[in-house]
Design a protein around this motif. Sequence first.
Motif, PDB file in Angstrom:
ATOM      1  N   UNK A 176     -91.850   1.369 -23.020  1.00  0.00           N
ATOM      2  CA  UNK A 176     -92.626   0.598 -21.873  1.00  0.00           C
ATOM      3  C   UNK A 176     -94.354   0.474 -22.068  1.00  0.00           C
ATOM      4  N   UNK A 177     -94.541   1.856 -22.932  1.00  0.00           N
ATOM      5  CA  UNK A 177     -96.516   1.542 -22.590  1.00  0.00           C
ATOM      6  C   UNK A 177     -96.953   0.784 -23.883  1.00  0.00           C
ATOM      7  N   UNK A 178     -95.713   0.364 -24.767  1.00  0.00           N
ATOM      8  CA  UNK A 178     -96.369   0.309 -26.081  1.00  0.00           C
ATOM      9  C   UNK A 178     -95.906  -1.960 -25.970  1.00  0.00           C
ATOM     10  N   UNK A 199     -88.338   2.045 -19.984  1.00  0.00           N
ATOM     11  CA  UNK A 199     -87.511   0.801 -21.018  1.00  0.00           C
ATOM     12  C   UNK A 199     -87.398   0.524 -22.430  1.00  0.00           C
ATOM     13  N   UNK A 200     -86.691   0.506 -22.833  1.00  0.00           N
ATOM     14  CA  UNK A 200     -86.657   0.339 -24.315  1.00  0.00           C
ATOM     15  C   UNK A 200     -86.733  -1.206 -24.884  1.00  0.00           C
ATOM     16  N   UNK A 201     -86.670  -2.161 -23.508  1.00  0.00           N
ATOM     17  CA  UNK A 201     -86.962  -3.462 -23.554  1.00  0.00           C
ATOM     18  C   UNK A 201     -87.243  -3.983 -22.317  1.00  0.00           C
ATOM     19  N   UNK A 202     -87.357  -5.425 -22.084  1.00  0.00           N
ATOM     20  CA  UNK A 202     -88.094  -5.530 -20.515  1.00  0.00           C
ATOM     21  C   UNK A 202     -86.750  -5.380 -20.071  1.00  0.00           C
ATOM     22  N   UNK A 203     -85.241  -5.440 -20.097  1.00  0.00           N
ATOM     23  CA  UNK A 203     -84.345  -5.800 -19.765  1.00  0.00           C
ATOM     24  C   UNK A 203     -83.268  -4.864 -20.315  1.00  0.00           C
TER      25      UNK A 203
END
Length: 134
Positions: A7-9, A17-21
């Motif tokens: 999420x920070x990246x 999160x690993x991706x937005x969803x």
Amino acid sequence: IIPFDLSALMDIEGTACTSPNLMASFIRVKVDESVESHAAATSQAFYVIRGSGMSSTEDFGSISWSAGDLFVLPAVSGAVTHTCTSAEEHGGAAMYWIHDGPLLDYLGVRPSRPRFQPTMFKREDLLAKVEEIK
């Protein structure tokens, strides 16, 4: 539980999160021990990397699993308890866990009810399908 939180990246605040969803994590469970996972999600997928055991919910009971299996759970009202019963190596089980909780957080919604039944895909069946489409 070892989260794969990016999420920070991605400059996403307020939710891991690993991706937005989606959120992906690894779950490690020592033999004869249990770990609880929690997600406000419409679906959760668990791929068993190693070990054997069971995962239980108050809503759906227990699902037995072993290395190479993939099982999917719908929305559950509480925790999923993962228990390792045996492991060939590394002293326990390892699973890859992914769910859609970050998408629901973004939309400001919560799962209202399960939309499907828990589904198990056994290792042998997955490998047979791969061979079929080669």
